[in-house]
Design a protein around this motif. Structure first.
Motif, PDB file in Angstrom:
ATOM      1  N   SER A  96       0.838  -1.191   0.000  1.00 24.50           N
ATOM      2  CA  SER A  96       0.000   0.000   0.000  1.00 24.50           C
ATOM      3  C   SER A  96       0.875   1.243   0.000  1.00 24.50           C
ATOM      4  O   SER A  96       1.920   1.259   0.660  1.00 24.50           O
ATOM      5  CB  SER A  96      -0.886   0.038   1.255  1.00 24.50           C
ATOM      6  OG  SER A  96      -1.593   1.259   1.349  1.00 24.50           O
ATOM      7  N   TYR A 201      -3.622  -2.659  -0.753  1.00 30.09           N
ATOM      8  CA  TYR A 201      -4.425  -1.462  -1.006  1.00 30.09           C
ATOM      9  C   TYR A 201      -3.903  -0.712  -2.237  1.00 30.09           C
ATOM     10  O   TYR A 201      -4.024   0.504  -2.327  1.00 30.09           O
ATOM     11  CB  TYR A 201      -4.393  -0.536   0.207  1.00 30.09           C
ATOM     12  CG  TYR A 201      -4.974  -1.145   1.457  1.00 30.09           C
ATOM     13  CD1 TYR A 201      -6.346  -1.168   1.691  1.00 30.09           C
ATOM     14  CD2 TYR A 201      -4.132  -1.733   2.402  1.00 30.09           C
ATOM     15  CE1 TYR A 201      -6.877  -1.745   2.837  1.00 30.09           C
ATOM     16  CE2 TYR A 201      -4.649  -2.316   3.552  1.00 30.09           C
ATOM     17  CZ  TYR A 201      -6.019  -2.316   3.764  1.00 30.09           C
ATOM     18  OH  TYR A 201      -6.542  -2.896   4.896  1.00 30.09           O
ATOM     19  N   ASP A 274      -9.182  -4.134  -2.342  1.00 31.99           N
ATOM     20  CA  ASP A 274      -8.603  -3.846  -1.039  1.00 31.99           C
ATOM     21  C   ASP A 274      -8.892  -4.994  -0.078  1.00 31.99           C
ATOM     22  O   ASP A 274     -10.009  -5.517  -0.034  1.00 31.99           O
ATOM     23  CB  ASP A 274      -9.189  -2.552  -0.468  1.00 31.99           C
ATOM     24  CG  ASP A 274      -8.673  -1.314  -1.182  1.00 31.99           C
ATOM     25  OD1 ASP A 274      -7.825  -1.456  -2.072  1.00 31.99           O
ATOM     26  OD2 ASP A 274      -9.136  -0.214  -0.838  1.00 31.99           O
TER      27      ASP A 274
END
Length: 347
Positions: A96, A201, A274
């Motif tokens: 992420s 993410y 996600d």
């Protein structure tokens, strides 16, 4: 130290590096205490290790919980009388951008990857101090030396694990505990199921970044530092080269790592929703309870090694023209040539 007939504790043993390490130790007929959050995967591993000639027990454990790790150590001593080797291996991660990851997830990675190792080191060294001997092995990562984008908490935790090893070795030196050793192992990208259940993410599927080494290669390195204790070992020739080159030219290698992660660690074709992955609970997919993640294979490994070698060789070769006044063309050319030879012979 002598491995045969030793008592060995391994965390994160259900899959990947932990499972490969358990199977290598089992062939040396040690007594194994296997820890993970996955009960069924541990039970199947116990059966495999027993078939290879070892005694083994499964102790389901979340290493982020101090009391649970103390209970793991107590079970080992109750069952086998001592702890000769402790392998801190359990780890989780996310992909992420730093500003997008939930802080709860960042904290969870630190709790498992760093505090889990602290808990393991505390439990192991308490028992080893009483015995007067033992080997603690911390499985860190090459990204503890060369951090990468999108895995900020993982990179932080692995760098901290390296620092933990140095600090513990320093204290043992001052206490003159010559028969207690703390060893750190730094793997590069490894062929395990890790990438299939990592939190994500980025919107892109996480894949194994080339070059990819087998989990058994890391297991071999772990047994090597137990056989002959070494303060720190990087796995694979490219891994060792990256450590050396980062210390020589940190800015350049950090830029190279950033671009390689962007181009080869996140798929440009496959998207991903996600997900918190296995941060808060183990993967329930039995496919993920195995050594390999399907990223290897001899031909594919060679291909990835060639790609990785080309990327590193091109970037470092450019230094000859980029920084002639700082270092000198002959010196940089020699270093680039040496690195090229190392990479082309990558094992």
């Amino acid at each position: 130290m002598r491995i045969r007939n030793s008592v060995v504790v391994i965390t994160g043993a259900a899959s990947g590096i932990g499972r490969a390490t358990a199977l290598r130790f089992a062939r040396r007929h040690v007594d194994l205490v296997l820890a993970s959050r996955r009960v069924e995967a541990l039970e199947s591993l116990v059966s495999e290790c027993t078939a290879l000639g070892s005694r083994a027990i499964a102790v389901p454990t979340d290493t982020s919980e101090y009391d649970a790790v103390q209970e793991l150590a107590s079970r080992a001593v109750e069952e086998f009388g001592r702890i000769d080797v402790w392998v801190n291996n359990a780890a989780v991660s996310f992909f992420s951008p730093f500003l997008d990851v939930p802080m709860r997830d960042f904290q969870r990675v630190i709790d498992v990857n760093l505090m889990g190792y602290v808990h393991g080191a505390r439990a192991a060294l308490e028992r080893m101090q009483d015995q007067g001997a033992g080997v603690l092995v911390n499985v860190a990562s090459i990204v503890g030396e060369v951090p990468q984008p999108y895995t900020s908490a993982y990179s932080v935790s692995k760098a901290a694990v390296r620092a933990l090893g140095v600090s513990l070795r320093s204290e043992l030196t001052l206490d003159r505990k010559k028969r207690i050793h703390v060893c750190t192992v730094l793997p590069p990208t490894i062929d395990t199921p890790f990438f299939d259940h990592v939190a994500n993410y980025t919107g892109r599927r996480a894949v194994a970044m080339p070059p990819v080494y087998s989990a058994d290669r890391v297991a071999k390195a772990i047994l090597g530092v137990v056989d002959s204790p070494t303060r720190e070992v990087a796995v694979g020739r490219i891994g060792r080269s990256m450590v050396r080159q980062h210390r020589l030219m940190p800015g350049r290698l950090e830029k190279l790592m950033a671009h390689q992660v962007e181009n080869t660690h996140l798929s440009k074709k496959e998207s991903a929703e996600d997900s918190t992955g296995n941060l808060y609970g183990p993967s329930l997919d039995p496919v993920n309870a195995r050594v390999s993640g399907g990223w290897g294979g001899r031909r594919r490994t060679v291909q990835r090694t060639v790609v990785g070698s080309a990327l590193l060789g091109t970037a470092l070769g450019a230094l000859v023209f980029a920084e002639p006044l700082k270092t000198g063309v002959p010196v940089l050319a020699g270093r680039a040539a040496n690195l090229g030879r190392e990479l082309l012979g990558a094992d």
